[in-house]
Design a protein around this motif. Structure first.
Motif, PDB file in Angstrom:
ATOM      1  N   ARG A 251      45.039 -15.830  40.837  1.00  0.00           N
ATOM      2  CA  ARG A 251      45.559 -16.508  42.020  1.00  0.00           C
ATOM      3  C   ARG A 251      45.666 -15.525  43.185  1.00  0.00           C
ATOM      4  O   ARG A 251      46.078 -14.380  42.997  1.00  0.00           O
ATOM      5  N   PRO A 252      45.333 -15.959  44.418  1.00  0.00           N
ATOM      6  CA  PRO A 252      45.361 -15.038  45.552  1.00  0.00           C
ATOM      7  C   PRO A 252      46.764 -14.552  45.871  1.00  0.00           C
ATOM      8  O   PRO A 252      47.742 -15.303  45.769  1.00  0.00           O
ATOM      9  N   ALA A 253      46.837 -13.295  46.244  1.00  0.00           N
ATOM     10  CA  ALA A 253      48.117 -12.686  46.609  1.00  0.00           C
ATOM     11  C   ALA A 253      47.830 -11.535  47.565  1.00  0.00           C
ATOM     12  O   ALA A 253      46.688 -11.096  47.714  1.00  0.00           O
ATOM     13  N   TRP A 254      48.891 -11.046  48.203  1.00  0.00           N
ATOM     14  CA  TRP A 254      48.754  -9.980  49.192  1.00  0.00           C
ATOM     15  C   TRP A 254      49.686  -8.829  48.806  1.00  0.00           C
ATOM     16  O   TRP A 254      50.804  -9.029  48.327  1.00  0.00           O
ATOM     17  N   TRP A 255      49.183  -7.632  49.045  1.00  0.00           N
ATOM     18  CA  TRP A 255      49.923  -6.421  48.694  1.00  0.00           C
ATOM     19  C   TRP A 255      49.642  -5.395  49.770  1.00  0.00           C
ATOM     20  O   TRP A 255      48.856  -5.640  50.689  1.00  0.00           O
ATOM     21  N   LEU A 256      50.285  -4.236  49.686  1.00  0.00           N
ATOM     22  CA  LEU A 256      49.983  -3.141  50.597  1.00  0.00           C
ATOM     23  C   LEU A 256      48.953  -2.216  49.963  1.00  0.00           C
ATOM     24  O   LEU A 256      49.033  -1.890  48.770  1.00  0.00           O
ATOM     25  N   GLN A 257      48.014  -1.774  50.769  1.00  0.00           N
ATOM     26  CA  GLN A 257      46.999  -0.833  50.288  1.00  0.00           C
ATOM     27  C   GLN A 257      47.654   0.394  49.664  1.00  0.00           C
ATOM     28  O   GLN A 257      47.208   0.899  48.630  1.00  0.00           O
ATOM     29  N   SER A 258      48.735   0.859  50.272  1.00  0.00           N
ATOM     30  CA  SER A 258      49.407   2.068  49.779  1.00  0.00           C
ATOM     31  C   SER A 258      50.036   1.868  48.405  1.00  0.00           C
ATOM     32  O   SER A 258      50.326   2.847  47.710  1.00  0.00           O
ATOM     33  N   CYS A 259      50.263   0.604  48.010  1.00  0.00           N
ATOM     34  CA  CYS A 259      50.895   0.339  46.715  1.00  0.00           C
ATOM     35  C   CYS A 259      49.901   0.350  45.565  1.00  0.00           C
ATOM     36  O   CYS A 259      50.310   0.422  44.397  1.00  0.00           O
ATOM     37  N   LEU A 260      48.611   0.276  45.863  1.00  0.00           N
ATOM     38  CA  LEU A 260      47.622   0.219  44.791  1.00  0.00           C
ATOM     39  C   LEU A 260      47.650   1.466  43.917  1.00  0.00           C
ATOM     40  O   LEU A 260      47.313   1.420  42.736  1.00  0.00           O
ATOM     41  N   GLU A 261      48.068   2.582  44.502  1.00  0.00           N
ATOM     42  CA  GLU A 261      48.098   3.827  43.735  1.00  0.00           C
ATOM     43  C   GLU A 261      49.157   3.807  42.637  1.00  0.00           C
ATOM     44  O   GLU A 261      49.162   4.674  41.763  1.00  0.00           O
ATOM     45  N   ARG A 262      50.068   2.794  42.689  1.00  0.00           N
ATOM     46  CA  ARG A 262      51.072   2.696  41.626  1.00  0.00           C
ATOM     47  C   ARG A 262      50.463   2.290  40.285  1.00  0.00           C
ATOM     48  O   ARG A 262      51.007   2.595  39.225  1.00  0.00           O
ATOM     49  N   LEU A 263      49.359   1.572  40.339  1.00  0.00           N
ATOM     50  CA  LEU A 263      48.868   0.910  39.132  1.00  0.00           C
ATOM     51  C   LEU A 263      48.635   1.845  37.952  1.00  0.00           C
ATOM     52  O   LEU A 263      49.068   1.552  36.837  1.00  0.00           O
ATOM     53  N   PRO A 264      47.955   2.984  38.126  1.00  0.00           N
ATOM     54  CA  PRO A 264      47.705   3.840  36.955  1.00  0.00           C
ATOM     55  C   PRO A 264      48.973   4.378  36.297  1.00  0.00           C
ATOM     56  O   PRO A 264      48.972   4.691  35.099  1.00  0.00           O
ATOM     57  N   ALA A 265      50.050   4.486  37.070  1.00  0.00           N
ATOM     58  CA  ALA A 265      51.286   5.080  36.538  1.00  0.00           C
ATOM     59  C   ALA A 265      52.291   4.047  36.057  1.00  0.00           C
ATOM     60  O   ALA A 265      53.398   4.405  35.635  1.00  0.00           O
ATOM     61  N   LEU A 266      51.924   2.771  36.074  1.00  0.00           N
ATOM     62  CA  LEU A 266      52.880   1.739  35.670  1.00  0.00           C
ATOM     63  C   LEU A 266      53.221   1.862  34.186  1.00  0.00           C
ATOM     64  O   LEU A 266      52.324   2.057  33.353  1.00  0.00           O
ATOM     65  N   PRO A 267      54.503   1.735  33.831  1.00  0.00           N
ATOM     66  CA  PRO A 267      54.865   1.691  32.417  1.00  0.00           C
ATOM     67  C   PRO A 267      54.460   0.352  31.803  1.00  0.00           C
ATOM     68  O   PRO A 267      54.114  -0.594  32.516  1.00  0.00           O
ATOM     69  N   GLU A 268      54.538   0.280  30.500  1.00  0.00           N
ATOM     70  CA  GLU A 268      54.330  -0.988  29.810  1.00  0.00           C
ATOM     71  C   GLU A 268      55.620  -1.815  29.896  1.00  0.00           C
ATOM     72  O   GLU A 268      56.722  -1.256  29.996  1.00  0.00           O
ATOM     73  N   PRO A 269      55.514  -3.144  29.855  1.00  0.00           N
ATOM     74  CA  PRO A 269      56.738  -3.962  29.912  1.00  0.00           C
ATOM     75  C   PRO A 269      57.764  -3.569  28.855  1.00  0.00           C
ATOM     76  O   PRO A 269      58.980  -3.586  29.126  1.00  0.00           O
ATOM     77  N   GLY A 270      57.297  -3.195  27.667  1.00  0.00           N
ATOM     78  CA  GLY A 270      58.223  -2.814  26.602  1.00  0.00           C
ATOM     79  C   GLY A 270      59.003  -1.551  26.895  1.00  0.00           C
ATOM     80  O   GLY A 270      59.991  -1.252  26.214  1.00  0.00           O
ATOM     81  N   ASP A 271      58.555  -0.768  27.897  1.00  0.00           N
ATOM     82  CA  ASP A 271      59.248   0.477  28.250  1.00  0.00           C
ATOM     83  C   ASP A 271      60.284   0.283  29.352  1.00  0.00           C
ATOM     84  O   ASP A 271      60.985   1.240  29.711  1.00  0.00           O
ATOM     85  N   LEU A 272      60.394  -0.930  29.891  1.00  0.00           N
ATOM     86  CA  LEU A 272      61.375  -1.170  30.947  1.00  0.00           C
ATOM     87  C   LEU A 272      62.767  -1.282  30.345  1.00  0.00           C
ATOM     88  O   LEU A 272      62.964  -1.947  29.328  1.00  0.00           O
ATOM     89  N   PRO A 273      63.754  -0.653  30.958  1.00  0.00           N
ATOM     90  CA  PRO A 273      65.111  -0.704  30.409  1.00  0.00           C
ATOM     91  C   PRO A 273      65.748  -2.072  30.616  1.00  0.00           C
ATOM     92  O   PRO A 273      65.406  -2.790  31.561  1.00  0.00           O
TER      93      PRO A 273
END
Length: 372
Positions: A251-273
């Protein structure tokens, strides 16, 4: 806007959790309020819990100090016409974003048959009265203007909401069970007042919003901001190449170009407190579509009639139950209501958080109850 990539719903969930300061906390509550573009504060203790979830060891006493003594936070009517906590330095920004727009109360006065010039004169008198007093409440206005219809002295806004929209008033410390208001020049005479243009202010609010809640759809943006799609598109256009179109689950969505760099460092959902989010937490207000956050079968346990949003148990980035706190004398009673049975280790983590909620209110935890 450049076409980009397709994110999974899980990636969108995790990035919102992280950007909300729920994984790595903000340095301080003023930074948190600025980053989040305000924290809803119709219920002030709930706003305190929102900051507690995002700032280490934050207490209700600190909130009181920041609001009414240091005055580094300010409580104003903001997006969607609801009360929010903002960084005081953002006051000119919030004013500018709404400048020139009439409030519900001004529209109601015209429907009531007020002469526009007479109503404007009354608003100007009220502004002078506010400037002449340290603080004012509805009872003061009622005394000074005994012939005014009580609706225009409403605790939901009224004349004070109009003065706030015009950048002249904010909430002061309540007294005797009554909300009090203060004039900006009395409350923060040192605050630089150089508001940006309305278009610049709204573009900046959209930038902050998308950074925290993105990727978001047009429906999400209009719901959070309480404005039209045409306005949203205009403000996005001002951001230019800062904004990138992506898809979330196709589904279409909008984000900031500067936020794309977050993707490789994202934790897995199971690691969220786990988190115990208070009522009306910012995370629950950021999008119109909440399927990424909660199962449809339990949706109405959280989003209740009359716009009420319950306090929630968050596990792996999704809502897994509700909770509440009550007072028993000086002690706090925390009741946890998970939607399904939880493992012993998770229950222990949530019980620890319940004790931390009590510490936020400088109270002993009288009991942590479970209703399953």
């Amino acid at each position: 806007m450049k076409a980009a990539l397709d994110l999974t719903v899980e990636q969108a969930t995790v990035t919102r959790f992280v950007a909300n300061g729920l994984l790595t906390p903000f340095a301080d509550p003023v930074t948190a309020a600025a980053h989040l573009a305000g924290v809803q504060a119709q219920i002030l203790p709930a706003a305190g819990l929102a900051l507690w979830n995002r700032v280490p060891a934050f207490t209700a006493t600190q909130l009181d100090h920041l609001l009414y003594h240091e005055r580094a936070l300010v409580r104003l009517w903001g997006q969607r016409g609801t009360l929010h906590l903002y960084a005081a330095t953002d006051w000119p920004l919030i004013y500018a974003a709404q400048a020139g727009r009439s409030t519900y109360w001004e529209q109601e006065a015209l429907r009531d048959g007020w002469d526009p010039a007479e109503y404007e004169a009354f608003i100007e008198r009220a502004a002078r009265w506010l400037a002449e007093h340290e603080t004012m409440g509805r009872s003061d206005l009622r005394r000074l203007a005994p012939d005014i219809d009580d609706r225009h002295l409403s605790g939901w806004g009224g004349i004070f909401a109009i003065l706030t929209r015009r950048g002249l008033a904010c909430h002061a410390a309540p007294s005797g069970g009554e909300a009090r208001m203060a004039h900006r020049l009395r409350w923060r005479p040192d605050l630089p007042w150089d508001p940006p243009s309305t278009e610049e202010a709204n573009a900046e609010l959209m930038r902050r919003y998308i950074a925290v809640f993105g990727p978001v759809s047009f429906a999400d943006m209009t719901a959070w901001r309480g404005r039209t799609q045409a306005e949203i598109k205009r403000w996005l256009a001002r951001l230019g190449d800062e904004v990138v179109q992506v898809t979330v689950g196709g589904r279409p969505a909008w984000w900031l170009q500067s936020c794309l760099e977050r993707l490789p460092a994202l934790p897995e959902p199971g690691d969220l407190p786990p988190r115990l989010l208070g009522r009306f937490d910012p995370l629950l207000l950021g999008t119109r579509d909440r399927s990424w956050l909660i199962d449809a079968a339990v949706y109405k346990h959280v989003w209740r009639p009359a716009g009420h949003i319950e306090a929630t148990i968050l596990l792996q980035g999704r809502i897994a139950g509700t909770w509440r706190y009550d007072w028993r004398g000086p002690a706090l009673i925390v009741t946890l209501r998970p939607f399904a049975p939880l493992p012993a280790a998770t229950r222990a983590q949530l019980a620890t958080l319940a004790a931390d909620v009590a510490a936020h209110f400088a109270a002993p935890l009288g009991e942590c109850r479970w209703e399953e």
